[in-house]
Design a protein around this motif. Structure first.
Motif, short mmCIF file in Angstrom:
data_model
loop_
_atom_site.label_atom_id
_atom_site.label_comp_id
_atom_site.label_asym_id
_atom_site.label_seq_id
_atom_site.Cartn_x
_atom_site.Cartn_y
_atom_site.Cartn_z
N TYR A 22 25.43 -146.07 -33.39
CA TYR A 22 24.62 -144.85 -33.47
C TYR A 22 23.16 -145.26 -33.55
CZ TYR A 22 22.46 -140.62 -35.33
OH TYR A 22 21.65 -139.54 -35.50
N GLU A 23 22.30 -144.46 -32.91
CA GLU A 23 20.86 -144.71 -33.03
C GLU A 23 20.11 -143.39 -32.92
OE1 GLU A 23 19.11 -147.15 -29.96
OE2 GLU A 23 17.21 -147.32 -31.06
N ASP A 24 19.09 -143.22 -33.75
CA ASP A 24 18.16 -142.11 -33.59
C ASP A 24 16.77 -142.62 -33.95
OD1 ASP A 24 17.90 -142.00 -36.38
OD2 ASP A 24 19.25 -140.29 -36.61
N GLU A 25 15.83 -141.69 -34.14
CA GLU A 25 14.44 -142.08 -34.41
C GLU A 25 14.31 -142.90 -35.70
OE1 GLU A 25 12.13 -138.50 -34.58
OE2 GLU A 25 10.33 -139.57 -35.30
N TYR A 26 15.19 -142.65 -36.65
CA TYR A 26 15.05 -143.24 -37.99
C TYR A 26 15.99 -144.40 -38.27
CZ TYR A 26 12.45 -139.01 -38.76
OH TYR A 26 11.53 -137.99 -38.65
N PHE A 27 17.18 -144.38 -37.63
CA PHE A 27 18.23 -145.33 -38.00
C PHE A 27 18.89 -145.97 -36.79
CE2 PHE A 27 18.33 -141.84 -41.14
CZ PHE A 27 18.01 -142.56 -42.29
N ARG A 28 19.42 -147.18 -37.02
CA ARG A 28 20.41 -147.74 -36.11
C ARG A 28 21.61 -148.10 -36.99
NH1 ARG A 28 20.30 -150.55 -31.16
NH2 ARG A 28 18.03 -150.57 -31.21
N ALA A 29 22.80 -147.77 -36.51
CA ALA A 29 24.02 -148.15 -37.22
C ALA A 29 24.76 -149.17 -36.38
CB ALA A 29 24.90 -146.94 -37.49
N ILE A 30 25.16 -150.26 -37.03
CA ILE A 30 25.75 -151.40 -36.29
C ILE A 30 27.06 -151.81 -36.96
CG2 ILE A 30 23.47 -152.25 -35.63
CD1 ILE A 30 23.91 -154.52 -37.78
N LEU A 31 27.88 -152.54 -36.21
CA LEU A 31 29.08 -153.11 -36.82
C LEU A 31 28.69 -154.32 -37.66
CD1 LEU A 31 31.78 -152.96 -33.99
CD2 LEU A 31 31.36 -151.33 -35.86
N ASP A 32 29.26 -154.42 -38.86
CA ASP A 32 29.03 -155.57 -39.74
C ASP A 32 29.62 -156.82 -39.08
OD1 ASP A 32 28.55 -155.78 -43.14
OD2 ASP A 32 29.43 -157.48 -42.06
N LEU A 33 28.86 -157.90 -39.15
CA LEU A 33 29.26 -159.19 -38.56
C LEU A 33 30.50 -159.75 -39.25
CD1 LEU A 33 28.07 -161.12 -36.40
CD2 LEU A 33 26.81 -162.24 -38.23
N LEU A 64 22.08 -139.80 -46.07
CA LEU A 64 23.44 -139.37 -46.38
C LEU A 64 24.01 -138.47 -45.27
CD1 LEU A 64 25.27 -140.20 -48.62
CD2 LEU A 64 24.56 -138.21 -49.94
N LYS A 65 23.12 -137.66 -44.68
CA LYS A 65 23.57 -136.82 -43.55
C LYS A 65 24.02 -137.70 -42.39
CE LYS A 65 20.49 -132.96 -44.41
NZ LYS A 65 19.27 -132.33 -44.00
N THR A 66 23.26 -138.79 -42.19
CA THR A 66 23.60 -139.71 -41.11
C THR A 66 24.92 -140.41 -41.42
OG1 THR A 66 21.24 -139.98 -40.73
CG2 THR A 66 22.67 -141.63 -39.73
N ALA A 67 25.13 -140.75 -42.68
CA ALA A 67 26.40 -141.37 -43.09
C ALA A 67 27.56 -140.40 -42.81
CB ALA A 67 26.36 -141.75 -44.56
N GLN A 68 27.32 -139.13 -43.07
CA GLN A 68 28.37 -138.12 -42.84
C GLN A 68 28.73 -138.05 -41.34
OE1 GLN A 68 27.27 -133.95 -42.97
NE2 GLN A 68 29.08 -133.46 -44.15
N LYS A 69 27.68 -138.05 -40.52
CA LYS A 69 27.87 -137.93 -39.07
C LYS A 69 28.64 -139.14 -38.51
CE LYS A 69 24.68 -137.21 -35.18
NZ LYS A 69 24.40 -135.78 -35.01
N ILE A 70 28.19 -140.33 -38.89
CA ILE A 70 28.82 -141.55 -38.37
C ILE A 70 30.23 -141.69 -38.95
CG2 ILE A 70 28.68 -144.07 -38.28
CD1 ILE A 70 25.57 -143.67 -38.50
N GLY A 71 30.37 -141.39 -40.24
CA GLY A 71 31.68 -141.47 -40.87
C GLY A 71 32.69 -140.54 -40.19
#
Ligand code: AMP
Ligand code: ZN
Length: 138
Positions: A22-33, A64-71
């Motif tokens: 996931y990526e937006d203006e504020y965050f990138r979410a990545i898989l943990d190595l 937290l909203k982003t965590a909800q969306k990705i989760g």
């Protein structure tokens, strides 16, 4: 602000490749190595904050909203039974990368994984004192 010598700043801003979910203006979410389970995801702010206590409000409001969306996406794709949302602050609390991040760890019934702590008995008088002390400090 970015920090040049911070690996998560570099990953979040696309200077180092990652498995981005996931990526937006504020965050990138990545898989943990080194995932605790397949799909273990980290949400990284694009700006550098050492930890939760260093972060600005605008980012925290969205985190937290982003965590909800990705989760929700993880639950849909992985069909996991639950998700731990974990966020470590300081080496004593297990933080190994000094750039604010949130772990989303998919969980399955009976997976044997642990996100836990040892619980202690509490003394009512001491609890009262501690509660009042923290309340004063907040
Ligand atoms: P913490 O211990 O809460 O600071 O979490 C740091 C996490 O970052 C650990 O789960 C590591 O496996 C993960 N990690 C460290 N370096 C990388 C990297 N280059 N790419 C993806 N995950 C990483
Ligand atoms: Zn950083």
């Amino acid at each position: 602000m970015k920090k040049d010598d911070c690996i998560f700043c570099r990953i979040a801003n696309g200077e180092i490749p990652s498995n981005t979910v996931y990526e937006d203006e504020y965050f990138r979410a990545i898989l943990d190595l080194s995932p605790a389970a397949k799909g273990h995801t980290l949400i990284l702010p694009k700006d550098h904050f050492d930890d939760l206590f260093d972060a600005d409000e605008a980012v925290l409001e969205r985190l937290l909203k982003t965590a909800q969306k990705i989760g929700a996406g993880m639950k849909k794709y992985l069909n996991c039974d639950g998700i731990n949302v974990v966020q470590n602050n300081g080496a004593a609390a297990g933080q190994t990368v000094r750039h604010l991040h949130v772990h989303l760890i998919p969980r399955y019934e009976g997976d044997g994984q642990m996100v836990t702590w040892k619980q202690n008995a509490s003394d009512p008088e001491e609890q009262k004192k501690i509660a009042a002390g923290i309340a004063d400090a907040v």
